[in-house]
Write a protein that holds these residues in place. Structure first.
Motif, PDB file in Angstrom:
ATOM      1  N   PHE A  87       0.834  -1.201   0.000  1.00  0.00           N
ATOM      2  CA  PHE A  87       0.000   0.000   0.000  1.00  0.00           C
ATOM      3  C   PHE A  87       0.870   1.253   0.000  1.00  0.00           C
ATOM      4  O   PHE A  87       0.624   2.198  -0.763  1.00  0.00           O
ATOM      5  CB  PHE A  87      -0.913  -0.009   1.228  1.00  0.00           C
ATOM      6  CG  PHE A  87      -2.007   1.010   1.191  1.00  0.00           C
ATOM      7  CD1 PHE A  87      -3.251   0.695   0.673  1.00  0.00           C
ATOM      8  CD2 PHE A  87      -1.792   2.293   1.669  1.00  0.00           C
ATOM      9  CE1 PHE A  87      -4.260   1.641   0.628  1.00  0.00           C
ATOM     10  CE2 PHE A  87      -2.786   3.245   1.638  1.00  0.00           C
ATOM     11  CZ  PHE A  87      -4.032   2.920   1.119  1.00  0.00           C
ATOM     12  N   ILE A  88       1.907   1.256   0.840  1.00  0.00           N
ATOM     13  CA  ILE A  88       2.806   2.411   0.899  1.00  0.00           C
ATOM     14  C   ILE A  88       3.587   2.550  -0.402  1.00  0.00           C
ATOM     15  O   ILE A  88       3.784   3.665  -0.911  1.00  0.00           O
ATOM     16  CB  ILE A  88       3.764   2.272   2.104  1.00  0.00           C
ATOM     17  CG1 ILE A  88       2.977   2.373   3.415  1.00  0.00           C
ATOM     18  CG2 ILE A  88       4.847   3.345   2.056  1.00  0.00           C
ATOM     19  CD1 ILE A  88       3.828   2.141   4.644  1.00  0.00           C
ATOM     20  N   ALA A  89       4.030   1.434  -0.966  1.00  0.00           N
ATOM     21  CA  ALA A  89       4.807   1.480  -2.204  1.00  0.00           C
ATOM     22  C   ALA A  89       3.987   2.073  -3.345  1.00  0.00           C
ATOM     23  O   ALA A  89       4.469   2.945  -4.092  1.00  0.00           O
ATOM     24  CB  ALA A  89       5.286   0.074  -2.570  1.00  0.00           C
ATOM     25  N   VAL A  90       2.739   1.616  -3.492  1.00  0.00           N
ATOM     26  CA  VAL A  90       1.879   2.142  -4.558  1.00  0.00           C
ATOM     27  C   VAL A  90       1.583   3.619  -4.332  1.00  0.00           C
ATOM     28  O   VAL A  90       1.654   4.434  -5.267  1.00  0.00           O
ATOM     29  CB  VAL A  90       0.565   1.324  -4.629  1.00  0.00           C
ATOM     30  CG1 VAL A  90      -0.427   1.996  -5.576  1.00  0.00           C
ATOM     31  CG2 VAL A  90       0.853  -0.094  -5.091  1.00  0.00           C
ATOM     32  N   SER A  91       1.262   3.992  -3.109  1.00  0.00           N
ATOM     33  CA  SER A  91       0.925   5.391  -2.808  1.00  0.00           C
ATOM     34  C   SER A  91       2.123   6.305  -3.011  1.00  0.00           C
ATOM     35  O   SER A  91       1.991   7.417  -3.548  1.00  0.00           O
ATOM     36  CB  SER A  91       0.417   5.506  -1.368  1.00  0.00           C
ATOM     37  OG  SER A  91      -0.719   4.686  -1.159  1.00  0.00           O
ATOM     38  N   THR A  92       3.297   5.853  -2.594  1.00  0.00           N
ATOM     39  CA  THR A  92       4.495   6.679  -2.755  1.00  0.00           C
ATOM     40  C   THR A  92       4.829   6.884  -4.226  1.00  0.00           C
ATOM     41  O   THR A  92       5.149   7.998  -4.663  1.00  0.00           O
ATOM     42  CB  THR A  92       5.686   6.014  -2.039  1.00  0.00           C
ATOM     43  OG1 THR A  92       5.367   5.832  -0.655  1.00  0.00           O
ATOM     44  CG2 THR A  92       6.926   6.883  -2.159  1.00  0.00           C
ATOM     45  N   THR A  93       4.749   5.813  -4.996  1.00  0.00           N
ATOM     46  CA  THR A  93       5.007   5.931  -6.434  1.00  0.00           C
ATOM     47  C   THR A  93       4.028   6.894  -7.085  1.00  0.00           C
ATOM     48  O   THR A  93       4.406   7.722  -7.930  1.00  0.00           O
ATOM     49  CB  THR A  93       4.901   4.554  -7.109  1.00  0.00           C
ATOM     50  OG1 THR A  93       5.791   3.643  -6.478  1.00  0.00           O
ATOM     51  CG2 THR A  93       5.224   4.656  -8.588  1.00  0.00           C
ATOM     52  N   ALA A  94       2.771   6.816  -6.675  1.00  0.00           N
ATOM     53  CA  ALA A  94       1.753   7.705  -7.242  1.00  0.00           C
ATOM     54  C   ALA A  94       2.034   9.152  -6.900  1.00  0.00           C
ATOM     55  O   ALA A  94       1.868  10.048  -7.745  1.00  0.00           O
ATOM     56  CB  ALA A  94       0.372   7.298  -6.728  1.00  0.00           C
ATOM     57  N   MET A  95       2.457   9.419  -5.672  1.00  0.00           N
ATOM     58  CA  MET A  95       2.735  10.801  -5.277  1.00  0.00           C
ATOM     59  C   MET A  95       3.928  11.371  -6.036  1.00  0.00           C
ATOM     60  O   MET A  95       3.931  12.543  -6.418  1.00  0.00           O
ATOM     61  CB  MET A  95       2.981  10.871  -3.770  1.00  0.00           C
ATOM     62  CG  MET A  95       1.726  10.719  -2.938  1.00  0.00           C
ATOM     63  SD  MET A  95       1.987  11.040  -1.178  1.00  0.00           S
ATOM     64  CE  MET A  95       2.989   9.611  -0.737  1.00  0.00           C
ATOM     65  N   VAL A  96       4.950  10.538  -6.290  1.00  0.00           N
ATOM     66  CA  VAL A  96       6.103  11.000  -7.057  1.00  0.00           C
ATOM     67  C   VAL A  96       5.709  11.313  -8.484  1.00  0.00           C
ATOM     68  O   VAL A  96       6.121  12.320  -9.077  1.00  0.00           O
ATOM     69  CB  VAL A  96       7.220   9.938  -7.013  1.00  0.00           C
ATOM     70  CG1 VAL A  96       8.346  10.317  -7.965  1.00  0.00           C
ATOM     71  CG2 VAL A  96       7.750   9.785  -5.603  1.00  0.00           C
ATOM     72  N   VAL A  97       4.878  10.434  -9.063  1.00  0.00           N
ATOM     73  CA  VAL A  97       4.445  10.631 -10.443  1.00  0.00           C
ATOM     74  C   VAL A  97       3.478  11.800 -10.561  1.00  0.00           C
ATOM     75  O   VAL A  97       3.456  12.512 -11.569  1.00  0.00           O
ATOM     76  CB  VAL A  97       3.792   9.336 -10.977  1.00  0.00           C
ATOM     77  CG1 VAL A  97       3.226   9.545 -12.369  1.00  0.00           C
ATOM     78  CG2 VAL A  97       4.798   8.206 -10.985  1.00  0.00           C
ATOM     79  N   ALA A  98       2.673  12.024  -9.529  1.00  0.00           N
ATOM     80  CA  ALA A  98       1.610  13.024  -9.602  1.00  0.00           C
ATOM     81  C   ALA A  98       2.152  14.420  -9.860  1.00  0.00           C
ATOM     82  O   ALA A  98       1.551  15.200 -10.602  1.00  0.00           O
ATOM     83  CB  ALA A  98       0.804  13.009  -8.311  1.00  0.00           C
ATOM     84  N   ARG A  99       3.297  14.758  -9.270  1.00  0.00           N
ATOM     85  CA  ARG A  99       3.829  16.106  -9.457  1.00  0.00           C
ATOM     86  C   ARG A  99       4.112  16.399 -10.927  1.00  0.00           C
ATOM     87  O   ARG A  99       3.687  17.416 -11.473  1.00  0.00           O
ATOM     88  CB  ARG A  99       5.114  16.264  -8.636  1.00  0.00           C
ATOM     89  CG  ARG A  99       4.900  16.237  -7.131  1.00  0.00           C
ATOM     90  CD  ARG A  99       6.206  16.508  -6.416  1.00  0.00           C
ATOM     91  NE  ARG A  99       6.021  16.541  -4.975  1.00  0.00           N
ATOM     92  CZ  ARG A  99       6.999  16.786  -4.099  1.00  0.00           C
ATOM     93  NH1 ARG A  99       8.242  17.011  -4.563  1.00  0.00           N
ATOM     94  NH2 ARG A  99       6.737  16.806  -2.809  1.00  0.00           N
ATOM     95  N   THR A 100       4.802  15.478 -11.567  1.00  0.00           N
ATOM     96  CA  THR A 100       5.106  15.658 -12.994  1.00  0.00           C
ATOM     97  C   THR A 100       3.841  15.626 -13.836  1.00  0.00           C
ATOM     98  O   THR A 100       3.666  16.425 -14.761  1.00  0.00           O
ATOM     99  CB  THR A 100       6.071  14.567 -13.465  1.00  0.00           C
ATOM    100  OG1 THR A 100       7.231  14.576 -12.637  1.00  0.00           O
ATOM    101  CG2 THR A 100       6.466  14.783 -14.907  1.00  0.00           C
TER     102      THR A 100
END
Length: 537
Positions: A87-100
């Motif tokens: 859950f943390i891995a998916v959420s963290t990846t999404a937050m990193v991608v979301a900015r761009t």
């Protein structure tokens, strides 16, 4: 509660006293349940009173023991750690991608606005934000109100509504058969056979409807006294929506990396690593969906347990029962829930992989057979989980122990057929569909009354669809809570009928009576084992 075993003399005295009370009250009883290691077997007991039965040494069950509240502690912790990690891995990846992604989106949006200055006339026909806010707002207000109203109707006339739901299924199937006979005669014959089977089914279960209605009334009482369960379910749904958005961003970013592509094949083909990552993402999605749904189910079971044994703790909107049950289900019991949910998720992934695989003439039939077998296995596991999570919510057992105990309880009590005969789910499904339709109609009706929306009549059809979907989702939340509560009531009545007589005498009297009418040959209120204290989480 005290969980020490009673002495032989005290245990035998309590067993015989409880048995005599049950027989004197004309209540069918099952064989006394005793601890084989500590209690002696009572002699053969006979009675000439109505409803009594003869019991001999070989009729005494020595394998079942009452559940007891487990001490605070994390169960199946490694599954909880694995779930939280993904859950943390998916959420963290999404937050990193979301900015761009957001920066590119706003940049493309600005460019698009500059290029569409000549299309203003065509955009005027599209309803503004106030139209959609109005449609959604009406739906969000109407659907919960209709759900609460439907629960009131079901509580007042549960027998009639369950019977009506059965007749509704018969009428719909009959209409389809009549309409199909002129277009597709074979389909019409098949639906005709289904209609006859439904009529026979109605005649078979007619005498069981009052007992199902008693269960439903108890469940409605639990939910009405603890409406905070609705917030728990809505919170789980919001969490799922947020996870879906995060999962989508993370999946699209990860799967488009160069290392995930197979350079020797086409652009759309994945490398072995890419295929593994894609399957892992799908597994995470199925797993999270199952976990969030089952957290709600375990929470409902915990609240039902409080209401059953200590009603004062389950008598307000956000009662102690709601808060403690939701906390335990999402912390101490998270590993147990994740364990069972992972099994279902893996089966679901394998089945969908087989179903969506590319066509292969040489192995197509075998793949179809394997997918069907997996579908049945998945259904069986989900059925097992449904009852296991009741014990997880009630007592806090780990997943394996919970499943063993609840199935052993039903087996020893002779309830194998009864748990498969839940007449309420059909009614709840029909009520959810009806509320969805009524919600959509309400959005149409109110929109027609608003002058600002007179020119938007071409979009009202889409407005009805949005209202229908929102109505189905919100009513489905309430009906799903009721379904979970019904399952929990069945388990509690199997294990602790005497406590029910003490805490809710009126409901208990009705349930005991309807039980005797529905299953005169199966033990109802029984003399339960003394193997441990009974309490609630």
């Amino acid at each position: 509660m005290d969980s020490k075993y009673a002495t032989v003399q005290t245990a035998e005295t309590q067993v015989h006293e409880a048995f005599e009370i049950a027989v004197a009250e004309d209540i069918p009883v099952a064989s006394p349940v005793l601890e084989a290691s500590e209690l002696s077997v009572p002699p053969t007991q006979q009675s000439t009173k109505k409803g009594s039965e003869s019991y001999s040494d070989d009729e005494v069950s020595i394998t079942w023991e009452k559940g007891e509240v487990q001490p605070a502690g994390y169960r199946d912790k490694w599954f909880a750690i694995a779930f939280v990690t993904q859950f943390i891995a998916v959420s963290t990846t999404a937050m990193v991608v979301a900015r761009t992604s957001w920066a590119e989106l706003f940049s493309d949006s600005a460019t698009s606005n500059n290029d569409q200055t000549g299309d203003d006339a065509s955009q005027e026909a599209v309803p503004g934000i106030e139209f959609w806010a109005f449609i959604i707002g009406i739906s969000v207000l109407v659907a919960p109100a209709l759900s609460l109203f439907s629960m009131t109707l079901m509580h007042k006339n549960a027998v009639g509504m369950i019977t009506a739901s059965l007749w509704f299924s018969i009428v719909c199937c009959g209409l389809v058969a009549v309409c199909s006979i002129f277009v597709a005669p074979l389909a019409g014959i098949i639906y005709g056979i289904f209609t006859v089977c439904l009529v026979c089914y109605l005649k078979t279960v007619k005498h069981r409807i009052p007992y199902a209605a008693s269960n439903l009334k108890c469940s409605i009482s639990v939910l009405k006294n603890n409406l905070g369960l609705g917030l728990v379910a809505i919170g789980a749904m919001v969490g799922l929506v947020g996870y879906i958005l995060s999962w989508t961003l993370a999946f699209m970013f990860t799967i488009n990396l160069d290392v995930m592509k197979d350079e020797t094949a086409g652009d759309n083909d994945l490398s072995p690593l890419g295929g593994f990552v894609a399957c892992s993402f799908l597994l995470f999605f199925y797993w999270t969906h199952e976990v969030l749904r089952n957290i709600v189910r375990a929470t409902v079971s915990g609240v039902v347990g409080h209401w059953w044994f200590v009603p004062t703790e389950a008598a307000s909107f956000c009662s102690t029962a709601v808060l403690s049950s939701a906390t335990r289900a999402s912390t101490y019991s998270l590993g147990s829930i994740a364990f069972g949910s992972l099994i279902v998720a893996v089966l679901h992934l394998i089945r969908n992989t087989l179903h969506n695989a590319s066509n292969n003439r040489n192995a197509g039939i075998l793949r179809c057979i394997a997918a069907c077998i997996l579908a049945y296995i998945e259904a069986l596991v989900q059925y097992f989980n449904k009852w296991a999570y009741v014990y997880v919510g009630l007592y806090g057992y780990n997943y394996v122990d919970a499943g063993k105990r609840v199935m052993n309880l039903f087996k020893q009590r002779g309830w194998n057929v009864i748990i498969a005969d839940n007449l309420t789910n059909r009614l709840l499904g029909i009520m959810s569909l009806t509320i969805g339709i009524l919600t959509g109609l309400c959005t149409l009706f109110v929109a027609f009354l608003v002058d600002e929306f007179e020119s938007k009549q071409g979009w009202l059809g889409l407005g009805f669809l949005i209202g229908f979907v929102i109505g189905m989702v919100l009513s489905g939340i309430f009906m799903g809570l009721l379904s979970s509560a019904v399952d929990s009531v069945i388990v509690c009545f199997a294990e602790a009928p005497q406590e029910f007589n003490e805490t809710h005498p009126e409901l208990a009297e009705e349930m005991n009576k309807t039980w005797r009418d529905a299953w005169p040959d199966v033990g109802g209120v029984v003399i339960v084992g003394l193997g441990g204290g009974l309490g609630v989480v």
